[in-house]
Design an enzyme around this catalytic site. Structure first.
Site, mmCIF file in Angstrom:
data_model
loop_
_atom_site.group_PDB
_atom_site.id
_atom_site.type_symbol
_atom_site.label_atom_id
_atom_site.label_comp_id
_atom_site.label_asym_id
_atom_site.label_seq_id
_atom_site.Cartn_x
_atom_site.Cartn_y
_atom_site.Cartn_z
ATOM 1 N NE ARG A 258 -2.136 0.559 3.868
ATOM 2 C CZ ARG A 258 -1.445 1.190 4.815
ATOM 3 N NH1 ARG A 258 -1.110 2.456 4.654
ATOM 4 N NH2 ARG A 258 -1.080 0.549 5.914
ATOM 5 C CG HIS A 262 -5.598 2.167 7.138
ATOM 6 N ND1 HIS A 262 -5.713 0.867 6.696
ATOM 7 C CD2 HIS A 262 -6.750 2.443 7.813
ATOM 8 C CE1 HIS A 262 -6.873 0.371 7.083
ATOM 9 N NE2 HIS A 262 -7.521 1.310 7.759
ATOM 10 C CE1 TYR A 271 1.791 2.048 8.563
ATOM 11 C CE2 TYR A 271 0.753 3.702 9.953
ATOM 12 C CZ TYR A 271 0.772 2.952 8.791
ATOM 13 O OH TYR A 271 -0.215 3.129 7.846
#
Length: 361
Positions: A258, A262, A271
């Site tokens: 990805r 998100h 992260y």
């Protein structure tokens, strides 16, 4: 069924390297026809532009949320091309590009993400279930529908899309077991993009690959390079044929990434580091397929420009549709809550109607 019939390949299936050059054809896997690859490229260009436009509309406040699938286009497009029109697709919230590639109206696809109370399209007419936000619940629904098709003697197949995080949910494992026992014609397609929001795969599963999760349930499985359109389309076509022939369910894991956060509410820099993103950018599925097709003379610069122009026109249609204000009626808040409104709902609706009438007077 023998154990070797269930095991995935030791390494993800791949036809094309990151730089667009051909690799040795993997044993037991068929290369997709050239015309399907050219069509896949056209749909990937359109899907990438749609994804970018939807992300921009979110920033402009026209969408409540949009989970981008940039970087996962090979998975999105291959999942649609592997199915017949009368097959069923059970998508997640991140699979809008797949729905657009299947021919659904983009404004209807984005209705749910706009904040409306329904999915925007007719699932029965399109054979596409509503995009599912709760993780893995759609997998059980998909198996139920696949079992219904089997009992009716139809040869339709159901494909359930799911992310890596969804494979940690109990619903996913119940769906696998139910499908295997009933030999339901369903394909579980896991798009492993590395993170369940911010949780990396290593903290989700100790299995060597998510594809191995099918073995314990007696399900044939395979893993594939999810950024190689040829490989994904080849493996999914095999999986669909397997399910359609009455041999039961099939599990496919695609290793992809990805590229965006998100959702628009997420800060992915908290992260994952930039080096990781850069490494995966070099494996971009759209650039990889374009280079491969041009190397083989299946498309040229003019074909690329034509596809990009079509995508721009499509994006303009999306903007126009989403920039139009949708008329709303607060009274509909009380519709479809129950088959018959409770006393409390009748009282609340009457109060709202009185307030609206007073304001209009």
């Amino acid at each position: 069924m023998q154990l070797e019939d269930l095991l995935p390949s030791a390494e993800p299936v791949r036809f094309v390297a990151e730089d667009g050059t051909e690799t040795a054809a993997p044993a037991g896997h068929r290369r997709p026809a050239d015309d399907r690859l050219v069509e896949a490229y056209r749909r990937m260009v359109l899907g990438r532009r749609f994804d970018t436009q939807a992300t921009a509309l979110t920033r402009q406040g026209r969408l409540a949320v949009y989970p981008s699938s940039r970087g996962q286009e090979a998975c999105q497009i291959a999942s649609v091309l592997a199915l017949r029109d009368d097959d069923w697709l059970f998508p997640t919230y991140r699979d809008s590009v797949a729905l657009v590639a299947r021919g659904l109206d983009p404004a209807q696809v984005l209705t749910l993400l706009r904040g409306d109370w329904h999915c925007g399209y007719d699932p029965a007419a399109t054979r596409v279930a509503p995009q599912c936000t709760p993780l893995a619940t759609q997998t059980i629904h998909a198996v139920g529908l696949a079992e219904a098709l089997r009992r009716k003697g139809e040869d339709g197949v159901v494909m359930a899309l799911i992310g890596d995080g969804g494979t940690s949910e109990g619903d996913f494992h119940e769906a696998l077991n139910f499908a295997a026992v009933r030999r339901a014609p369903v394909v579980f397609f896991v798009q492993n993009n590395g993170y369940a929001i911010s949780v990396p795969l290593a903290r989700q599963s100790a299995a060597p690959a998510l594809a191995y999760k099918g073995i314990g349930y007696g399900i044939s499985s395979e893993q594939v390079d999810g950024n190689d359109l040829l490989a994904v389309l080849s493996v999914l076509t095999t999986a669909v044929e397997h399910a359609r022939s009455g041999r039961g369910p099939y599990l496919v894991e695609a290793h992809t990434y990805r590229m965006e956060a998100h959702t628009n509410a997420d800060d992915a820099t908290r992260y994952r580091d930039e080096d990781e993103v850069t490494r995966w950018a070099a494996a971009d599925p759209l650039a990889r397929l374009r280079t491969y097709l041009m190397n083989r003379g299946l498309i040229d610069d003019e074909a690329v420009r034509t596809a990009e122009a079509e995508a721009e026109t499509f994006a303009e249609r999306v903007r126009t549709a989403l920039n139009a204000d949708v008329p709303t009626d607060p009274r509909t808040l009380f519709d479809h809550v129950f088959a018959e409104r409770t006393a409390q709902l009748r009282e609340q609706r009457a109060q709202l109607v009185a307030e609206l009438d007073a304001g209009e007077a």
